[in-house]
Design an enzyme around this catalytic site. Sequence first.
Site, mmCIF file in Angstrom:
data_model
loop_
_atom_site.group_PDB
_atom_site.id
_atom_site.type_symbol
_atom_site.label_atom_id
_atom_site.label_comp_id
_atom_site.label_asym_id
_atom_site.label_seq_id
_atom_site.Cartn_x
_atom_site.Cartn_y
_atom_site.Cartn_z
ATOM 1 N N LYS A 9 0.858 -1.187 0.000
ATOM 2 C CA LYS A 9 0.000 0.000 0.000
ATOM 3 C C LYS A 9 0.894 1.237 0.000
ATOM 4 C CE LYS A 9 -3.962 1.861 2.644
ATOM 5 N NZ LYS A 9 -4.816 1.677 3.839
ATOM 6 N N SER A 63 -10.167 -0.967 6.683
ATOM 7 C CA SER A 63 -9.500 -0.801 5.387
ATOM 8 C C SER A 63 -8.735 -1.994 4.864
ATOM 9 C CB SER A 63 -8.551 0.395 5.436
ATOM 10 O OG SER A 63 -9.282 1.569 5.249
ATOM 11 N N SER A 114 -9.837 1.453 2.598
ATOM 12 C CA SER A 114 -8.971 2.289 1.794
ATOM 13 C C SER A 114 -7.869 1.525 1.064
ATOM 14 C CB SER A 114 -8.322 3.358 2.675
ATOM 15 O OG SER A 114 -7.471 2.760 3.630
HETATM 16 N N1 GLN Z 1 -13.529 3.686 5.930
HETATM 17 C C1 GLN Z 1 -12.989 4.140 7.177
HETATM 18 C C2 GLN Z 1 -12.572 5.581 7.055
HETATM 19 O O1 GLN Z 1 -12.860 6.142 6.059
HETATM 20 C C3 GLN Z 1 -11.827 3.283 7.585
HETATM 21 C C4 GLN Z 1 -10.626 3.576 6.792
HETATM 22 C C5 GLN Z 1 -9.426 2.777 7.235
HETATM 23 O O2 GLN Z 1 -9.549 1.743 7.869
HETATM 24 N N2 GLN Z 1 -8.269 3.335 6.968
HETATM 25 O O3 GLN Z 1 -11.983 6.167 7.897
#
Ligand code: GLN
Length: 486
Positions: free
Chosen positions: A80, A179, A155
Amino acid sequence: MTSELNKLSVSEARDMLRKREVSSREITRACLDRIAEVEPRLSAFITVSEREALEQADAADRRLGSGDAPAMCGIPIALKDIYCTRGVRTTCASKILENFVPPFDATVIAKLRAEGAVFLGKTNMDEFAMGSSTENSAFGPTRNPYDLERVAGGSSGGSAAAVAADECLASLGTDTGGSIREPASFCGVVGIKPTYSRVSRYGVIAYASSLDQVGPFAKTVRDAAILLRALAGVDSHDSTCSARPVPDYEKALTGDVKGLRIGVPKEYFVEGMEREVKIAVRAALKHYESLGARLVDISLPHTPYAIGCYYLVATAEASANLARYDGVRYGFRAESENTDELYNRSRAKGFGAEVKRRIMLGTFALSAGYYDAYYLKAQKVRTLIRRDFERAFTNCDVIVVPVAPATAFRLGEKTADPLTMYLSDIFTISVNLAGLPGMSIPCGYDGDGLPIGMQMIGPAFSEETIFRTGDAYERSRAQAKRPTKV
Ligand code: GLN
């Protein structure tokens, strides 16, 4: 044969490399060819580091030849774009870091490098890991390998899609509120968020430091176990990192779940979720019973408050963490006449809309007069959520629930309404707030052929139980992986 090497699992590749039946260069070449073939349609990568990958593969082959073969030696993986990688651009999918080349490696990258892993490149994500669909990337969205009109989740959408499309053997993501697990579920791969503190966060660009955790995406539970062992462990650069010894997770994969008590919380099987998701997870639970596990009804009563709580805690931490991007020290700098203008313009032009929304929310929640009403209250709710789990785990060993209320949604479907987007994480967010480990594994497909994921959640440091639970299902029931559409 060579053209299929990108489809190998990590454990297969490891065994073949050790026996010298294949070279790391051949596997790496197969992955790079696959990347070249599908990237124009998929966009799972922001940066492909072909030259470096081939050099690393050759070095790994030399090492394998000398009989020194750590588990990850010669295995090509994707990262990532949130991990600092020495000499390779690290953007966090933000314009503000568009040209940032870190002078150092994140601890997990250094560990994998020391084992001889091969890094194919940096994958797409929501900007600063804020999102559930990878549509908040400054580089455009990643598409779902099972339906190119749909999102890969987020994400860590690029990392999940890259594994599903066989562009790499495995990958790394991060999980702050879901994410890793949500994109794993949308793309039909395995993804685990370990216990908070199990893996070092040093050199991982921070979003919400009390929630962020590093974890792998893989094609099988065994592969995820192999990767987590390589990632986990104490780190003097991260004072929150646990000194507990790291077990050999692979040894936990006995296939035996007899007598295992599986908690089924009523709050996770609610109205509004997709019927096929509910049916698939229920069927998996029945299957566990047939393997000798026992289902236990439990309750996690504070679940409805998790999203509200998360969007105060996470945004408050984000507003502090993102203060460092001022146009002076990293990446993007806007033209300006004076220092104030430099800060303002660099941040205004460098950050995307969702990141700005979160910074504003967090700054508001922490401001004088609102701190007690919002931030402090959220911290108290967080404790209640943690206690829900502690109570539940007196009656069960592991909890099995859906990962997301629905399968992958269409590109653009939720971008206009942040609240519906936030709801995608309803079943994953509590786990981060409580600091627990959670894993997503595939448990079937819906009528449109889209993967469905189920999640296993355990007490802190129960990764062995989680892996054993997931592996037992995978061995005895998992459907063959359907071919992707790329
Ligand atoms: N979807 C969640 C957010 O927007 C979690 C994102 C994540 O785990 N980085 O914060």
